[in-house]
Design a protein around this motif. Structure first.
Motif, PDB file in Angstrom:
ATOM      1  N   LYS A   1       0.820  -1.215   0.000  1.00 58.24           N
ATOM      2  CA  LYS A   1       0.000   0.000   0.000  1.00 58.24           C
ATOM      3  C   LYS A   1       0.855   1.267   0.000  1.00 58.24           C
ATOM      4  CE  LYS A   1      -4.003  -2.034   2.305  1.00 58.24           C
ATOM      5  NZ  LYS A   1      -4.840  -2.051   3.539  1.00 58.24           N
ATOM      6  N   ALA A   2       2.071   1.175   0.529  1.00 56.65           N
ATOM      7  CA  ALA A   2       2.928   2.360   0.636  1.00 56.65           C
ATOM      8  C   ALA A   2       3.673   2.672  -0.658  1.00 56.65           C
ATOM      9  CB  ALA A   2       3.933   2.168   1.764  1.00 56.65           C
ATOM     10  N   ILE A   3       3.569   1.789  -1.639  1.00 57.58           N
ATOM     11  CA  ILE A   3       4.303   2.015  -2.891  1.00 57.58           C
ATOM     12  C   ILE A   3       3.905   3.350  -3.525  1.00 57.58           C
ATOM     13  CG2 ILE A   3       4.577   1.208  -5.272  1.00 57.58           C
ATOM     14  CD1 ILE A   3       4.476  -1.650  -4.194  1.00 57.58           C
ATOM     15  N   ALA A   4       2.603   3.616  -3.599  1.00 53.81           N
ATOM     16  CA  ALA A   4       2.135   4.875  -4.223  1.00 53.81           C
ATOM     17  C   ALA A   4       2.594   6.079  -3.407  1.00 53.81           C
ATOM     18  CB  ALA A   4       0.617   4.861  -4.338  1.00 53.81           C
ATOM     19  N   ARG A   5       2.461   5.979  -2.080  1.00 54.43           N
ATOM     20  CA  ARG A   5       2.871   7.100  -1.232  1.00 54.43           C
ATOM     21  C   ARG A   5       4.366   7.365  -1.348  1.00 54.43           C
ATOM     22  NH1 ARG A   5       3.664   5.613   4.670  1.00 54.43           N
ATOM     23  NH2 ARG A   5       5.573   4.960   3.621  1.00 54.43           N
ATOM     24  N   ASP A   6       5.165   6.274  -1.317  1.00 58.37           N
ATOM     25  CA  ASP A   6       6.617   6.433  -1.377  1.00 58.37           C
ATOM     26  C   ASP A   6       7.052   7.007  -2.724  1.00 58.37           C
ATOM     27  OD1 ASP A   6       6.734   5.441   1.157  1.00 58.37           O
ATOM     28  OD2 ASP A   6       7.380   3.425   0.579  1.00 58.37           O
ATOM     29  N   THR A   7       6.419   6.545  -3.774  1.00 59.41           N
ATOM     30  CA  THR A   7       6.759   7.066  -5.106  1.00 59.41           C
ATOM     31  C   THR A   7       6.417   8.549  -5.203  1.00 59.41           C
ATOM     32  OG1 THR A   7       6.277   4.870  -6.029  1.00 59.41           O
ATOM     33  CG2 THR A   7       6.472   6.699  -7.581  1.00 59.41           C
ATOM     34  N   HIS A   8       5.316   8.911  -4.575  1.00 59.08           N
ATOM     35  CA  HIS A   8       4.965  10.337  -4.549  1.00 59.08           C
ATOM     36  C   HIS A   8       6.030  11.146  -3.808  1.00 59.08           C
ATOM     37  CE1 HIS A   8       2.637  13.986  -4.274  1.00 59.08           C
ATOM     38  NE2 HIS A   8       2.815  13.982  -2.959  1.00 59.08           N
ATOM     39  N   LEU A   9       6.543  10.566  -2.708  1.00 57.84           N
ATOM     40  CA  LEU A   9       7.612  11.253  -1.969  1.00 57.84           C
ATOM     41  C   LEU A   9       8.851  11.427  -2.833  1.00 57.84           C
ATOM     42  CD1 LEU A   9       7.370   9.548   1.549  1.00 57.84           C
ATOM     43  CD2 LEU A   9       6.598  11.834   0.893  1.00 57.84           C
ATOM     44  N   PHE A  10       9.076  10.464  -3.721  1.00 55.98           N
ATOM     45  CA  PHE A  10      10.223  10.561  -4.634  1.00 55.98           C
ATOM     46  C   PHE A  10      10.125  11.832  -5.486  1.00 55.98           C
ATOM     47  CE2 PHE A  10      11.964   9.738  -8.878  1.00 55.98           C
ATOM     48  CZ  PHE A  10      13.281   9.413  -8.569  1.00 55.98           C
ATOM     49  N   TYR A  11       8.924  12.198  -5.929  1.00 53.41           N
ATOM     50  CA  TYR A  11       8.735  13.350  -6.817  1.00 53.41           C
ATOM     51  C   TYR A  11       8.371  14.630  -6.059  1.00 53.41           C
ATOM     52  CZ  TYR A  11       8.527  10.001 -10.690  1.00 53.41           C
ATOM     53  OH  TYR A  11       8.822   9.045 -11.600  1.00 53.41           O
ATOM     54  N   ARG A  12       8.168  14.513  -4.741  1.00 50.04           N
ATOM     55  CA  ARG A  12       7.626  15.647  -3.991  1.00 50.04           C
ATOM     56  C   ARG A  12       8.474  16.911  -4.133  1.00 50.04           C
ATOM     57  NH1 ARG A  12       6.940  14.931   2.379  1.00 50.04           N
ATOM     58  NH2 ARG A  12       9.209  14.715   2.147  1.00 50.04           N
ATOM     59  N   GLU A  13       9.780  16.799  -3.975  1.00 46.56           N
ATOM     60  CA  GLU A  13      10.644  17.983  -4.043  1.00 46.56           C
ATOM     61  C   GLU A  13      10.607  18.622  -5.433  1.00 46.56           C
ATOM     62  OE1 GLU A  13      12.830  20.924  -2.526  1.00 46.56           O
ATOM     63  OE2 GLU A  13      12.000  19.233  -1.399  1.00 46.56           O
ATOM     64  N   ALA A  14      10.542  17.795  -6.456  1.00 46.27           N
ATOM     65  CA  ALA A  14      10.464  18.319  -7.823  1.00 46.27           C
ATOM     66  C   ALA A  14       9.147  19.068  -8.033  1.00 46.27           C
ATOM     67  CB  ALA A  14      10.597  17.179  -8.829  1.00 46.27           C
ATOM     68  N   PHE A  15       8.056  18.455  -7.513  1.00 55.25           N
ATOM     69  CA  PHE A  15       6.770  19.146  -7.582  1.00 55.25           C
ATOM     70  C   PHE A  15       6.853  20.510  -6.888  1.00 55.25           C
ATOM     71  CE2 PHE A  15       4.388  15.170  -8.571  1.00 55.25           C
ATOM     72  CZ  PHE A  15       3.588  15.672  -9.577  1.00 55.25           C
ATOM     73  N   SER A  16       7.402  20.493  -5.671  1.00 50.81           N
ATOM     74  CA  SER A  16       7.496  21.729  -4.889  1.00 50.81           C
ATOM     75  C   SER A  16       8.334  22.771  -5.617  1.00 50.81           C
ATOM     76  CB  SER A  16       8.099  21.416  -3.520  1.00 50.81           C
ATOM     77  OG  SER A  16       8.284  22.595  -2.769  1.00 50.81           O
ATOM     78  N   GLU A  17       9.428  22.339  -6.213  1.00 49.24           N
ATOM     79  CA  GLU A  17      10.316  23.265  -6.929  1.00 49.24           C
ATOM     80  C   GLU A  17       9.602  23.878  -8.136  1.00 49.24           C
ATOM     81  OE1 GLU A  17      14.234  25.028  -7.256  1.00 49.24           O
ATOM     82  OE2 GLU A  17      13.212  23.893  -5.689  1.00 49.24           O
ATOM     83  N   LEU A  18       8.881  23.051  -8.872  1.00 48.58           N
ATOM     84  CA  LEU A  18       8.162  23.557 -10.047  1.00 48.58           C
ATOM     85  C   LEU A  18       7.047  24.517  -9.636  1.00 48.58           C
ATOM     86  CD1 LEU A  18       7.887  20.389 -12.321  1.00 48.58           C
ATOM     87  CD2 LEU A  18       9.169  22.478 -12.795  1.00 48.58           C
ATOM     88  N   LYS A  19       6.313  24.151  -8.595  1.00 51.37           N
ATOM     89  CA  LYS A  19       5.239  25.028  -8.138  1.00 51.37           C
ATOM     90  C   LYS A  19       5.784  26.356  -7.627  1.00 51.37           C
ATOM     91  CE  LYS A  19       1.997  21.295  -7.025  1.00 51.37           C
ATOM     92  NZ  LYS A  19       1.314  20.521  -5.949  1.00 51.37           N
ATOM     93  N   GLN A  20       6.926  26.294  -6.914  1.00 49.97           N
ATOM     94  CA  GLN A  20       7.539  27.529  -6.433  1.00 49.97           C
ATOM     95  C   GLN A  20       8.027  28.370  -7.603  1.00 49.97           C
ATOM     96  OE1 GLN A  20       7.659  28.489  -3.101  1.00 49.97           O
ATOM     97  NE2 GLN A  20       8.177  30.436  -4.084  1.00 49.97           N
ATOM     98  N   ALA A  21       8.590  27.733  -8.595  1.00 50.19           N
ATOM     99  CA  ALA A  21       9.036  28.457  -9.788  1.00 50.19           C
ATOM    100  C   ALA A  21       7.865  29.121 -10.493  1.00 50.19           C
ATOM    101  CB  ALA A  21       9.762  27.504 -10.737  1.00 50.19           C
ATOM    102  N   VAL A  22       6.743  28.403 -10.558  1.00 55.46           N
ATOM    103  CA  VAL A  22       5.532  28.976 -11.162  1.00 55.46           C
ATOM    104  C   VAL A  22       5.063  30.183 -10.364  1.00 55.46           C
ATOM    105  CG1 VAL A  22       3.068  28.572 -11.561  1.00 55.46           C
ATOM    106  CG2 VAL A  22       4.747  26.890 -12.321  1.00 55.46           C
ATOM    107  N   ASP A  23       5.015  30.033  -9.048  1.00 58.47           N
ATOM    108  CA  ASP A  23       4.570  31.148  -8.199  1.00 58.47           C
ATOM    109  C   ASP A  23       5.506  32.350  -8.332  1.00 58.47           C
ATOM    110  OD1 ASP A  23       2.484  29.607  -7.326  1.00 58.47           O
ATOM    111  OD2 ASP A  23       3.444  29.003  -5.445  1.00 58.47           O
ATOM    112  N   ASP A  24       6.818  32.092  -8.286  1.00 57.47           N
ATOM    113  CA  ASP A  24       7.790  33.188  -8.385  1.00 57.47           C
ATOM    114  C   ASP A  24       7.690  33.879  -9.747  1.00 57.47           C
ATOM    115  OD1 ASP A  24       8.651  32.577  -5.865  1.00 57.47           O
ATOM    116  OD2 ASP A  24      10.450  31.491  -6.513  1.00 57.47           O
TER     117      ASP A  24
END
Length: 915
Positions: free
Chosen positions: A842-865
């Motif tokens: 069950k944690a496979i999806a959550r863990d994989t999401h954590l793998f991309y989390r920083e990239a998501f955050s960076e892209l969203k911050q770049a969009v906001d900036d």
């Protein structure tokens, strides 16, 4: 009024006693008159009683005085009531006095004035200041010429610090009485700042009166008004009103308003500094300039007329032809001997300030040129000739061995005196020290670069001279019309002739072209001879013929011929003497102003072009940001798709392992269970055989799972983690490509798309933890409540005690075990086996999401900036487009000032045209 004066002073009794014996006390004399009058058939006692009341009042017998005045029935009745109120006032019966004053009805202005003044005093005594204020104002309105009324009013207003009322009193009285004293009072109020809050138009009628009385005081008070309004919101209103007033008035031209004229000039300069919008100044400046020109004399008139003409150049609809004609006449007929270089530099400073305000940069070559032109103590000589070698050789012989001019390579070079030898390159962006040939090569890539060479040189220092050189300028080609803009840096041109072919047609054409473009440029010639003899007729003929040809085209030019036979000291003394004798310092200093103005105008145009460029760049930036923002936003959706895809792929890979093991379990567990029939023997204890079978089956299944299934599962998990790592690495590679692409697109390293590979370590840890120990709950295989199991178990209990049935039961048990399908048990075992791995799955999806989390955050911050930056840029561009006057109006006013000094510097040409 004469009769009322006695009533006011309460000496009416003197009129009654005019025929009485002076030695008789007034009380006795009036008593005798009263007694004698009362004996008459129709006695008239009111006048006597009135007079008696006055005498008693003066003797402080106020009660008796009141008694006497109470029964006055004739025309003195209003005065009697007023006197009674006075008496009550003295008795400190203030409310009675107030009521009595207010009850008096009379047509007498003087009596009404007295009543008003008494009420004023009464209210002061009662500390009813607002009512006292109203009474004194009423008295001033009713009878301002009444003795002490305005004096009392002024004292009261000043004591109460009611400066508006005090000012109004001074203005009204100055206008009414035409008294200079009141104007002086007004001037005092102005100096103390009490008039700042009042509208300038209010004072104009009084100023008209003052102009008729005293011009000196008129100018003084206007100057005071002007200074008082300088920092106030009504400043422009004041300038507008006073300008209009001056235009309407006829003045005695024998009086010169020098102070006011200077103030006009100072104010005009301040208004032109760009702190106001043009639309704000347009209703003010035209009349201001006209009125200034009307009162100005001498140099100020020159300045005023140039200012008016400059304004008319930029705003022609605001000036009439008559005013322009007057200004041109004044400019052409007024001598102006002041240097305006400092004022011109002030314009350039204003341009620099506006550049700084808007984060713009002025071309530094222009800054350098302007500052050098402003240095009027040094004369700059442009060296020209048909041979660069001769020019360079002349320079080298002067500067000595410390510096080699042939090493320099730039469009413009200045050689000047300096305390230390130094070379600097002036480019559009700034000044760069030159310490090597590499430095020089780097800065001379731009054609506008200027090389500034400072050398400790006696020739330059002693004679206050500097040399300008254009190494690449073609002095022979007359068709090449383009002349270096820095030629304006030179005050005169010293053209070096070739002795073999002096003053050729090509040289003449080129010099005529330069003279046409720069008419103020004085041109002299130098002919350096390689041989000479004092009696050499051929040399003398060469010099004479050359001079003749030169003077046909340049009649004011001089020729210096000298030879190498002279020693170098004499040679340079001769050259210096020639240069200094053939030019008047004031002439080339005058031309400096127009040159400085030329470059200042270039700086202004450069600033305007920069603003246009900035608008264009801002629009392009916004367009680029919009495109980048769209791509960044799209990348977030793509990353989401990438994440969903990777979750699906990795989960499916894990589920494939699970299915494979489940298949293996479904295949092997029934076989293992059926083989458990081996433990059924004829001598088995059939009463508990079902328990033994269930125990054996669980034992065998557990052994199978521990030794067969678990190793396969562990190996599969490792393969799965390696597979997941490969897939996630591919994602990271994609994101790294995105990162490079976005940073290239954005022009800076602002996006860092790094994924979190820690999840692989976490999976390794979890896999090791889950598979390190295996302890599965026992399965109820043979003890299930199926009908056959129940029947078999019951038979075992029933027949197990009968020995002859053991063989039958053994066979029955074996047959049952070997023929059961065990599907339910197999499924239950499979479920139990994978139950401990459920959380991991069950944690496979959550863990994989954590793998991309920083990239998501960076892209969203770049969009906001980027969105925030785009909003700021859009706001700035909108502001620039919607309010262009914020930037352009100050520069427009600066351009007016440039026009003004251009008119001033070209005044001599007007003088010529007017004659």
């Amino acid at each position: 009024m004469a009769n009322e004066e006695s009533l006011i002073q309460k000496i009416y009794y003197e009129k009654i006693l005019k025929d009485a014996d002076e030695k008789v006390y007034p009380v006795k004399a009036l008593g005798d008159l009263y007694f004698n009058e009362s004996k008459k058939d129709l006695p008239e006692l009111s006048n006597i009683r009135f007079a008696q009341g006055e005498v008693y009042f003066h003797n402080s017998d106020f009660e008796t005085a009141i008694f006497k005045w109470e029964n006055i029935q004739n025309e003195l009745e209003p005065w009697a009531k007023k006197n009674m109120a006075d008496a009550y006032f003295e008795l400190d019966l203030l409310e009675t006095a107030e009521n009595l004053y207010q009850s008096i009805k009379t047509d007498s202005i003087n009596l009404n004035t007295e009543i008003t003044l008494q009420l004023f005093g009464l209210y002061l005594a009662m500390q009813r200041i607002e009512e006292a204020d109203q009474m004194i104002k009423n008295a001033v309105i009713l009878n301002p010429g009444y003795p002490n009324v305005t004096k009392l009013a002024r004292a009261f207003f000043e004591e109460q610090q009611d400066w508006n009322s005090a000012v109004e009193l001074a203005v009204n009285e100055a206008t009414r009485t035409r008294s200079l004293q009141w104007f002086k009072v007004l001037n005092m109020y102005i100096e103390k700042g009490y008039t700042k809050s009042m509208k300038p138009a209010y004072f104009m009628p009084s100023l008209i009166v003052l102009a008729e009385l005293d011009m000196d005081e008129y100018e003084t008070i206007i100057v005071q008004f002007w200074l008082s309004y300088e920092e106030e919101g009504a400043y422009l209103s004041w300038i507008k009103e006073i300008s209009q007033l001056i235009l309407q008035q006829d003045f005695n031209h024998e009086y010169t308003m020098q102070r006011l004229s200077v103030l006009f000039q100072k104010t005009y300069i301040e208004l032109m500094k760009g702190n106001y919008y043009v639309t704000t100044l347009e209703p003010v400046i035209p009349n201001m300039l006209k009125s200034w020109m009307k009162i100005a004399e001498s140099s100020n008139a020159f300045y005023a007329s140039a200012s008016l003409l400059a304004w008319a150049d930029n705003f022609p609809s605001t000036m009439e032809e008559e005013d322009i004609g007057k200004a041109e006449f004044i400019l052409a007929n007024t001598y102006y001997d002041k240097s305006i270089m400092l004022e011109i530099l002030d314009i350039f400073n204003a341009i620099q300030e506006k550049a700084n305000d808007h984060q713009l940069e002025i071309d530094q070559t222009l800054t350098w040129l302007i500052n050098n032109i402003a240095d009027v103590d040094t004369q700059r000589i442009l060296l020209g000739g048909d041979s660069e070698r001769i020019e360079t050789g002349l320079i080298a012989s002067i500067v000595g061995n410390n510096f080699n001019p042939s090493q320099l390579n730039a469009e413009t070079i200045l050689y000047r005196h300096g305390f230390d030898t130094s070379v600097q390159g002036i480019t559009e962006t700034g000044t760069i020290p030159v310490n090597s040939q590499l430095d020089l090569d780097e800065i001379t890539t731009s054609p506008k670069t200027i090389i500034d060479v400072a050398i400790s040189n006696p020739f330059f220092d002693k004679n206050k001279l500097a040399f300008v050189n254009f190494p690449h300028f073609n002095w022979k080609n007359a068709e090449q019309n383009e002349v270096p803009g820095a030629m304006r840096l030179a005050d005169r041109l010293l053209f070096i002739l070739n002795e073999n072919a002096p003053f050729t047609n090509n040289e003449r054409a080129k010099l005529l072209m330069i003279k046409e473009q720069f008419p103020e440029m004085h041109i002299d010639f130098i002919l350096k001879l390689s041989y000479t003899s004092g009696d050499d007729q051929e040399v003398r003929n060469l010099v004479t013929e050359t001079e003749k040809r030169i003077h046909i085209y340049f009649p004011e030019s001089q020729l210096l011929a000298y030879s190498n036979e002279l020693d170098q000291v004499n040679e340079w003394d001769t050259l210096a003497e020639f240069l200094l004798d053939n030019t008047k310092k004031e002439n080339w200093q005058q031309t400096r102003t127009s040159k400085a103005l030329f470059f200042i105008r270039q700086a202004l145009n450069h600033l305007l072009q920069q603003q246009v460029k900035i608008e264009q760049e801002l629009a392009e930036t916004i367009e680029h940001e919009e495109d980048s923002l769209s791509k960044l936003q799209g990348s977030i959706h793509q990353l989401q798709d990438m994440e969903d895809d990777k979750i699906r792929i990795i989960r499916e890979a894990y589920q494939a392992i699970k299915v494979e093991i489940q298949t293996d379990l479904a295949k092997n567990i029934p076989v293992i269970l059926k083989k458990s029939s081996e433990i059924v023997k004829e001598d088995s204890d059939f009463r508990r055989i079902h328990l033994d079978l269930n125990e054996e089956m669980n034992k065998r299944i557990n052994h199978y799972l521990q030794n067969n299934v678990m190793p396969i599962y562990i190996s599969s998990l490792q393969d799965w983690i390696a597979y997941a790592q490969t897939e996630l690495t591919i994602s990271q590679e994609h994101l790294s490509e995105w990162e490079n692409s976005f940073n290239t697109m954005l022009g800076e390293d602002r996006v860092r798309l790094v994924c979190d590979f820690q999840i692989l370590n976490d999976w390794q840890r979890d896999a090791g933890r889950m598979t390190s120990t295996f302890d599965m709950e026992k399965e109820n295989i043979i003890l299930r409540r199926t009908p056959s199991q129940v029947l078999l178990k019951g038979a075992g209990k029933l027949f197990g005690v009968i020995p002859k049935n053991n063989a039958v039961l053994a066979n029955a048990y074996k047959s049952f075990i070997e023929n059961e399908n065990y599907q339910e048990a197999t499924e239950s075992i499979s479920i139990k086996f994978f139950r401990q791995f459920e959380l991991f799955e069950k944690a496979i999806a959550r863990d994989t999401h954590l793998f991309y989390r920083e990239a998501f955050s960076e892209l969203k911050q770049a969009v906001d900036d980027l969105y925030d930056e785009m909003q700021i840029n859009q706001s700035n561009l909108e502001k620039m487009k919607s309010t262009p006057e914020v930037f352009r109006d100050p520069l427009t006013l600066i351009e007016v000032r440039i026009h003004q000094y251009e008119w001033m510097s070209h005044a001599d040409q007007l003088k010529i045209e007017s004659h």
